[in-house]
Motif scaffolding. Structure first.
Motif, PDB file in Angstrom:
ATOM      1  N   ASP A 197       0.894  -1.265  -0.417  1.00  0.00           N
ATOM      2  CA  ASP A 197       0.020   0.102   0.247  1.00  0.00           C
ATOM      3  C   ASP A 197       0.943   1.265  -0.304  1.00  0.00           C
ATOM      4  OD1 ASP A 197      -2.358  -1.701   0.150  1.00  0.00           O
ATOM      5  OD2 ASP A 197      -2.831  -1.388   2.486  1.00  0.00           O
ATOM      6  N   PHE A 198       1.877   0.785  -0.104  1.00  0.00           N
ATOM      7  CA  PHE A 198       2.719   2.135   0.005  1.00  0.00           C
ATOM      8  C   PHE A 198       3.317   2.622  -1.377  1.00  0.00           C
ATOM      9  CE2 PHE A 198       5.621  -1.935   0.928  1.00  0.00           C
ATOM     10  CZ  PHE A 198       5.964  -1.619  -0.590  1.00  0.00           C
ATOM     11  N   GLU A 199       2.900   2.063  -2.630  1.00  0.00           N
ATOM     12  CA  GLU A 199       3.777   2.068  -4.108  1.00  0.00           C
ATOM     13  C   GLU A 199       3.114   3.348  -4.673  1.00  0.00           C
ATOM     14  OE1 GLU A 199       3.288   0.101  -8.390  1.00  0.00           O
ATOM     15  OE2 GLU A 199       3.419  -1.502  -5.803  1.00  0.00           O
ATOM     16  N   ASP A 200       3.572   3.548  -5.002  1.00  0.00           N
ATOM     17  CA  ASP A 200       4.154   5.284  -5.471  1.00  0.00           C
ATOM     18  C   ASP A 200       4.263   6.559  -5.163  1.00  0.00           C
ATOM     19  OD1 ASP A 200       3.452   4.584  -8.174  1.00  0.00           O
ATOM     20  OD2 ASP A 200       1.020   4.529  -7.835  1.00  0.00           O
ATOM     21  N   ARG A 201       5.168   5.907  -3.351  1.00  0.00           N
ATOM     22  CA  ARG A 201       5.034   7.234  -2.793  1.00  0.00           C
ATOM     23  C   ARG A 201       6.345   6.756  -1.715  1.00  0.00           C
ATOM     24  NH1 ARG A 201      -0.113   5.709  -1.918  1.00  0.00           N
ATOM     25  NH2 ARG A 201       0.090   4.164  -0.502  1.00  0.00           N
ATOM     26  N   LEU A 202       6.718   5.817  -2.185  1.00  0.00           N
ATOM     27  CA  LEU A 202       8.223   5.585  -1.676  1.00  0.00           C
ATOM     28  C   LEU A 202       9.490   5.928  -2.741  1.00  0.00           C
ATOM     29  CD1 LEU A 202       9.564   4.560   1.181  1.00  0.00           C
ATOM     30  CD2 LEU A 202       8.473   2.333   0.513  1.00  0.00           C
ATOM     31  N   TRP A 203      10.706   5.915  -2.895  1.00  0.00           N
ATOM     32  CA  TRP A 203      11.270   6.037  -3.622  1.00  0.00           C
ATOM     33  C   TRP A 203      12.751   5.424  -2.430  1.00  0.00           C
ATOM     34  CZ3 TRP A 203      10.533   7.117  -8.557  1.00  0.00           C
ATOM     35  CH2 TRP A 203       9.648   7.658  -9.005  1.00  0.00           C
ATOM     36  N   LEU A 204      13.800   4.752  -3.550  1.00  0.00           N
ATOM     37  CA  LEU A 204      15.234   4.652  -2.560  1.00  0.00           C
ATOM     38  C   LEU A 204      15.905   5.390  -3.696  1.00  0.00           C
ATOM     39  CD1 LEU A 204      16.729   2.617  -1.023  1.00  0.00           C
ATOM     40  CD2 LEU A 204      16.886   1.308  -2.942  1.00  0.00           C
ATOM     41  N   LEU A 205      16.972   6.087  -3.008  1.00  0.00           N
ATOM     42  CA  LEU A 205      18.060   6.309  -3.643  1.00  0.00           C
ATOM     43  C   LEU A 205      19.451   5.358  -3.294  1.00  0.00           C
ATOM     44  CD1 LEU A 205      20.093   8.211  -5.003  1.00  0.00           C
ATOM     45  CD2 LEU A 205      20.385   9.371  -2.446  1.00  0.00           C
ATOM     46  N   PRO A 206      19.778   4.381  -3.871  1.00  0.00           N
ATOM     47  CA  PRO A 206      20.359   3.567  -3.870  1.00  0.00           C
ATOM     48  C   PRO A 206      21.678   3.847  -3.290  1.00  0.00           C
ATOM     49  CG  PRO A 206      19.554   3.274  -6.317  1.00  0.00           C
ATOM     50  CD  PRO A 206      19.321   4.496  -5.100  1.00  0.00           C
ATOM     51  N   SER A 207      22.721   2.953  -2.800  1.00  0.00           N
ATOM     52  CA  SER A 207      24.197   2.826  -2.368  1.00  0.00           C
ATOM     53  C   SER A 207      24.907   2.547  -3.600  1.00  0.00           C
ATOM     54  CB  SER A 207      24.472   1.722  -1.522  1.00  0.00           C
ATOM     55  OG  SER A 207      25.535   1.644  -1.146  1.00  0.00           O
ATOM     56  N   CYS A 208      26.533   3.254  -3.866  1.00  0.00           N
ATOM     57  CA  CYS A 208      27.416   2.941  -4.648  1.00  0.00           C
ATOM     58  C   CYS A 208      28.603   2.092  -4.282  1.00  0.00           C
ATOM     59  CB  CYS A 208      27.731   4.443  -5.270  1.00  0.00           C
ATOM     60  SG  CYS A 208      28.201   5.544  -4.104  1.00  0.00           S
ATOM     61  N   ARG A 209      28.883   1.683  -5.190  1.00  0.00           N
ATOM     62  CA  ARG A 209      30.397   0.194  -4.895  1.00  0.00           C
ATOM     63  C   ARG A 209      31.367   1.215  -4.073  1.00  0.00           C
ATOM     64  NH1 ARG A 209      28.464  -4.673  -6.535  1.00  0.00           N
ATOM     65  NH2 ARG A 209      26.858  -4.749  -8.394  1.00  0.00           N
ATOM     66  N   ASP A 210      31.591   2.320  -4.636  1.00  0.00           N
ATOM     67  CA  ASP A 210      32.931   3.548  -4.434  1.00  0.00           C
ATOM     68  C   ASP A 210      32.662   4.122  -2.112  1.00  0.00           C
ATOM     69  OD1 ASP A 210      31.485   4.663  -5.510  1.00  0.00           O
ATOM     70  OD2 ASP A 210      32.790   5.883  -6.771  1.00  0.00           O
ATOM     71  N   ALA A 211      31.634   4.323  -2.477  1.00  0.00           N
ATOM     72  CA  ALA A 211      30.882   4.592  -1.485  1.00  0.00           C
ATOM     73  C   ALA A 211      32.137   4.699  -0.551  1.00  0.00           C
ATOM     74  CB  ALA A 211      29.830   4.947  -0.914  1.00  0.00           C
ATOM     75  N   PHE A 212      32.912   3.933  -0.195  1.00  0.00           N
ATOM     76  CA  PHE A 212      33.283   3.329   0.924  1.00  0.00           C
ATOM     77  C   PHE A 212      34.736   4.601   1.373  1.00  0.00           C
ATOM     78  CE2 PHE A 212      35.556   0.822  -2.170  1.00  0.00           C
ATOM     79  CZ  PHE A 212      37.073   1.046  -2.173  1.00  0.00           C
ATOM     80  N   LEU A 213      35.125   4.731  -0.539  1.00  0.00           N
ATOM     81  CA  LEU A 213      36.174   6.330  -0.011  1.00  0.00           C
ATOM     82  C   LEU A 213      36.239   7.569   0.393  1.00  0.00           C
ATOM     83  CD1 LEU A 213      37.257   5.202  -3.974  1.00  0.00           C
ATOM     84  CD2 LEU A 213      38.732   4.473  -1.686  1.00  0.00           C
ATOM     85  N   LEU A 214      34.767   8.117   0.623  1.00  0.00           N
ATOM     86  CA  LEU A 214      33.762   9.284   0.501  1.00  0.00           C
ATOM     87  C   LEU A 214      34.289   9.492   1.574  1.00  0.00           C
ATOM     88  CD1 LEU A 214      31.848  11.245  -0.358  1.00  0.00           C
ATOM     89  CD2 LEU A 214      29.984   9.936   1.493  1.00  0.00           C
ATOM     90  N   ASP A 215      34.784   9.031   2.843  1.00  0.00           N
ATOM     91  CA  ASP A 215      35.072   9.441   4.336  1.00  0.00           C
ATOM     92  C   ASP A 215      37.049   9.588   4.137  1.00  0.00           C
ATOM     93  OD1 ASP A 215      33.244   9.191   6.300  1.00  0.00           O
ATOM     94  OD2 ASP A 215      33.923   7.402   7.290  1.00  0.00           O
TER      95      ASP A 215
END
Length: 383
Positions: A197-215
């Motif tokens: 019942d949440f469809e059309d109101r829930l979105w995801l910003l996926p992770s990325c494989r190189d995010a471990f370099l962010l720090d």
């Protein structure tokens, strides 16, 4: 006058209802901070006294489950038979009557500080940050809130558990956007989460494989305040499209975590307690040690930057009282903290099965105990 049923003894009832009616019930119950089972109980009680019963279109109905007092359930079945309507029609009429007699409250005033920002964080891994943030996001979206769920953990468990792929190393991503290396608009990186019942109101910003370099890259950034504001600068582009933005954080105390905590601060002009940090924990000692480290990081950040970052509350996850004194005494300690416990999520199989099936919990098993706890937590957050 004595009630003809015992409200403390309930039994599960299942009916087939159209999706729009189920969704309207969940939204209205959330708006009025009422449990769905109590709303249906009130509706059925009133329906039994009505002389006229408008027919509700129940075509295309799918399974809906709740709990009614045992005696009331029996009356509902008998009254449906007497009135020569199906049991599903009786339930639908009762819910429609409750909706008609419990109108939606006035809309909230326009936002002046963007979406409400909820950061799910704890330095300890394995406490359930991912499952709790995902479940609460689904529950908020069920109530009609436009919700964005951000996978801010380089391991990408949230992205994978919901059945999506992490962004490739060379592809545009949240991490690249935070470092000024993204040419693609952030809107293009969002994906809709389907089902339930949440469809059309829930979105995801996926992770990325190189995010471990962010720090490491944030640590070498020389620009003033870029370390703390990097996440906010990027998400600012989508804030007005959402009512809530939920951040699933890594089990880390690094610079990336600083950006998430700063993002969840109380902004100028924002009412205290609307945005902040929710801390998933377990009923054992290591969660307490990790929380101590998180509070030290929060204290340093608020002192250095002169901001207010609120710990909204705790969620005790994977709770099993069969673990005895360790679990029960630890739970008592969490409940004795200054901040409230928003919910106690039991250790049950449905969440593990949903992860295995790469399906959102509230779509895989929308009526299970864990799903209902997620809805209760969402109501506490939504206020």
């Amino acid at each position: 006058m004595t009630a003809p049923y015992d409200p403390q003894e309930r039994e599960k009832v299942v009916a087939k209802l159209p999706s729009d009616l189920r969704r309207e019930l969940k939204v209205r119950a959330a708006e009025l901070t009422t449990d769905i089972q109590d709303a249906v109980t009130d509706g059925v009680t009133a329906w039994l006294t009505l002389d006229e019963h408008a027919t509700v279109d129940t075509s295309g109905g799918t399974s809906f489950a709740t709990y009614l007092p045992a005696g009331l359930y029996k009356q509902l079945k008998q009254a449906s038979k007497t009135r020569k309507v199906s049991y599903n029609q009786g339930v639908a009429q009762a819910i429609r009557h409750w909706l008609a007699t419990h109108p939606s409250p006035r809309p909230a005033p326009p936002r002046t500080t963007g979406a409400r920002r909820i950061v799910f964080g704890n330095q300890k891994g394995g406490v359930g940050k991912t499952s709790v943030s995902a479940g609460v996001a689904q529950a908020l979206a069920e109530t009609g809130k436009r919700t964005l769920l951000v996978d801010f953990d380089p391991q990408g468990h949230l992205t994978k558990q919901l059945g999506y792929e992490q962004h490739a190393i060379k592809a545009p991503s949240l991490a690249k956007a935070m470092l000024g290396e993204n040419e693609k608009p952030l809107h293009d990186l969002l994906v809709p989460i389907k089902g339930g019942d949440f469809e059309d109101r829930l979105w995801l910003l996926p992770s990325c494989r190189d995010a471990f370099l962010l720090d490491a890259k944030l640590a070498t950034t020389r620009a003033v305040r870029v370390k703390e504001t990097a996440l906010e600068r990027v998400l600012d582009d989508v804030e007005q499209d959402f009512d809530y933005i939920l951040i699933d954080c890594p089990p880390s105390l690094g610079y990336a975590m600083d950006t998430a905590l700063y993002y969840g601060r109380t902004r100028e002009g924002e009412q205290p307690g609307l945005s902040g940090v929710v801390v998933p924990v377990q009923a054992e000692d290591t969660s307490g040690d990790a929380f101590d480290m998180l509070t030290e990081q929060l204290d340093d950040l608020t002192d250095d930057l002169k901001v207010d970052i609120t710990i909204l509350g705790f969620v005790v996850n994977l709770y099993d009282a069969r673990n005895g004194f360790i679990a029960t005494s630890s739970l008592a300690e969490w409940e004795g903290m200054d901040e409230p416990v928003f919910g106690i999520v039991p250790e049950l199989k449905e969440q593990r099965e949903a992860v295995r099936m790469k399906t959102p919990l509230l779509a895989y098993s929308p009526d299970c105990e864990q799903a209902n706890v997620m809805r209760s937590i969402a109501r506490r957050i939504n206020g």
